[in-house]
Design a protein around this motif. Sequence first.
Motif, PDB file in Angstrom:
ATOM      1  N   UNK A  12      87.206  42.341  19.770  1.00 27.82           N
ATOM      2  CA  UNK A  12      87.137  43.441  20.733  1.00 27.82           C
ATOM      3  C   UNK A  12      88.387  44.320  20.644  1.00 27.82           C
ATOM      4  N   UNK A  13      89.511  43.713  20.280  1.00 29.95           N
ATOM      5  CA  UNK A  13      90.733  44.495  20.120  1.00 29.95           C
ATOM      6  C   UNK A  13      90.629  45.438  18.932  1.00 29.95           C
ATOM      7  N   UNK A  14      89.949  45.015  17.881  1.00 31.71           N
ATOM      8  CA  UNK A  14      89.757  45.894  16.732  1.00 31.71           C
ATOM      9  C   UNK A  14      88.905  47.086  17.126  1.00 31.71           C
ATOM     10  N   UNK A  15      87.898  46.854  17.946  1.00 28.71           N
ATOM     11  CA  UNK A  15      87.070  47.960  18.438  1.00 28.71           C
ATOM     12  C   UNK A  15      87.917  48.896  19.293  1.00 28.71           C
ATOM     13  N   UNK A  16      88.757  48.342  20.171  1.00 23.88           N
ATOM     14  CA  UNK A  16      89.644  49.173  21.001  1.00 23.88           C
ATOM     15  C   UNK A  16      90.627  49.963  20.139  1.00 23.88           C
ATOM     16  N   UNK A  17      91.172  49.309  19.124  1.00 27.14           N
ATOM     17  CA  UNK A  17      92.110  49.993  18.230  1.00 27.14           C
ATOM     18  C   UNK A  17      91.405  51.116  17.475  1.00 27.14           C
ATOM     19  N   UNK A 108      79.522  54.555  14.556  1.00 29.60           N
ATOM     20  CA  UNK A 108      79.074  53.619  15.583  1.00 29.60           C
ATOM     21  C   UNK A 108      79.982  53.628  16.800  1.00 29.60           C
ATOM     22  N   UNK A 109      81.292  53.735  16.589  1.00 23.42           N
ATOM     23  CA  UNK A 109      82.225  53.665  17.708  1.00 23.42           C
ATOM     24  C   UNK A 109      82.730  55.023  18.169  1.00 23.42           C
ATOM     25  N   UNK A 126      72.429  55.883   5.107  1.00 18.12           N
ATOM     26  CA  UNK A 126      72.336  54.911   4.025  1.00 18.12           C
ATOM     27  C   UNK A 126      70.896  54.613   3.613  1.00 18.12           C
ATOM     28  N   UNK A 127      69.921  55.176   4.322  1.00 16.68           N
ATOM     29  CA  UNK A 127      68.492  54.923   4.062  1.00 16.68           C
ATOM     30  C   UNK A 127      68.180  53.429   4.139  1.00 16.68           C
ATOM     31  N   UNK A 128      68.579  52.842   5.261  1.00 20.00           N
ATOM     32  CA  UNK A 128      68.341  51.419   5.495  1.00 20.00           C
ATOM     33  C   UNK A 128      67.724  51.255   6.876  1.00 20.00           C
ATOM     34  N   UNK A 129      67.234  50.050   7.151  1.00 18.86           N
ATOM     35  CA  UNK A 129      66.636  49.784   8.460  1.00 18.86           C
ATOM     36  C   UNK A 129      67.714  49.383   9.462  1.00 18.86           C
ATOM     37  N   UNK A 130      67.320  49.302  10.731  1.00 18.20           N
ATOM     38  CA  UNK A 130      68.289  49.055  11.801  1.00 18.20           C
ATOM     39  C   UNK A 130      69.050  47.748  11.642  1.00 18.20           C
ATOM     40  N   UNK A 131      68.352  46.675  11.329  1.00 22.51           N
ATOM     41  CA  UNK A 131      69.047  45.388  11.208  1.00 22.51           C
ATOM     42  C   UNK A 131      70.078  45.428  10.084  1.00 22.51           C
ATOM     43  N   UNK A 132      69.759  46.101   8.996  1.00 26.95           N
ATOM     44  CA  UNK A 132      70.716  46.241   7.894  1.00 26.95           C
ATOM     45  C   UNK A 132      71.901  47.104   8.314  1.00 26.95           C
ATOM     46  N   UNK A 133      71.652  48.118   9.129  1.00 25.13           N
ATOM     47  CA  UNK A 133      72.738  48.977   9.604  1.00 25.13           C
ATOM     48  C   UNK A 133      73.684  48.188  10.517  1.00 25.13           C
ATOM     49  N   UNK A 134      73.108  47.364  11.401  1.00 25.61           N
ATOM     50  CA  UNK A 134      73.960  46.523  12.257  1.00 25.61           C
ATOM     51  C   UNK A 134      74.763  45.539  11.408  1.00 25.61           C
ATOM     52  N   UNK A 137      77.577  47.384   9.706  1.00 27.02           N
ATOM     53  CA  UNK A 137      78.635  47.675  10.681  1.00 27.02           C
ATOM     54  C   UNK A 137      79.419  46.414  11.014  1.00 27.02           C
ATOM     55  N   UNK A 138      78.740  45.300  11.212  1.00 24.67           N
ATOM     56  CA  UNK A 138      79.417  44.047  11.553  1.00 24.67           C
ATOM     57  C   UNK A 138      80.283  43.536  10.408  1.00 24.67           C
ATOM     58  N   UNK A 139      79.829  43.695   9.169  1.00 29.77           N
ATOM     59  CA  UNK A 139      80.648  43.293   8.020  1.00 29.77           C
ATOM     60  C   UNK A 139      81.906  44.157   7.933  1.00 29.77           C
ATOM     61  N   UNK A 140      81.742  45.455   8.142  1.00 23.51           N
ATOM     62  CA  UNK A 140      82.896  46.359   8.101  1.00 23.51           C
ATOM     63  C   UNK A 140      83.878  46.024   9.219  1.00 23.51           C
ATOM     64  N   UNK A 141      83.360  45.745  10.406  1.00 21.15           N
ATOM     65  CA  UNK A 141      84.225  45.377  11.526  1.00 21.15           C
ATOM     66  C   UNK A 141      84.939  44.066  11.246  1.00 21.15           C
TER      67      UNK A 141
END
Length: 152
Positions: A12-17, A108-109, A126-134, A137-141
């Motif tokens: 959560x701190x990374x998201x805040x940063x 996203x943020x 990216x021409x991907x579906x929602x679950x792939x987009x999440x 995003x989660x891998x990048x985070x």
Amino acid sequence: MSIVWKYLDKRSATVDALKDYSSMKFIIDHTDDEIKAAYQKMGGVSSPQYDGMPHSHNPQAAEDRIIKGIEEIDVLKERYRQAMEYMEWFVPAWNELSEDERYGLEVFYSEDERQTDSIYDICDHFSIERSSAYNKKNRALGKLVTLLYGKP
């Protein structure tokens, strides 16, 4: 106090940063102008105010204005110092991410739109579906968390 302690809960701190990045960049870009404006306010003579209320004479008005200006400049300089400390901590990790990872996190943020709308923007980009987009995003985070704080 180290900038890292402000963001202690890693994920959560990374998201805040990430959300603080644009405001820190704004502070760095505009502090010089704000300090110049504060110096100009300190040196001028105040103009009379005609509001219909009686005023008393303050013989220390000029000194009070200078003291207030000095305090304002001190606050601006401290805010600038904290923003520079933040940038020294955050930017190297941010630059380690790929363009795609940065895009996903920025979209996203961003505070401009809701996160559900943002995820659709990522899907379209990216021409991907929602679950792939999440997942993207989660891998990048997760990668950004690791770059900022080390392995969990």
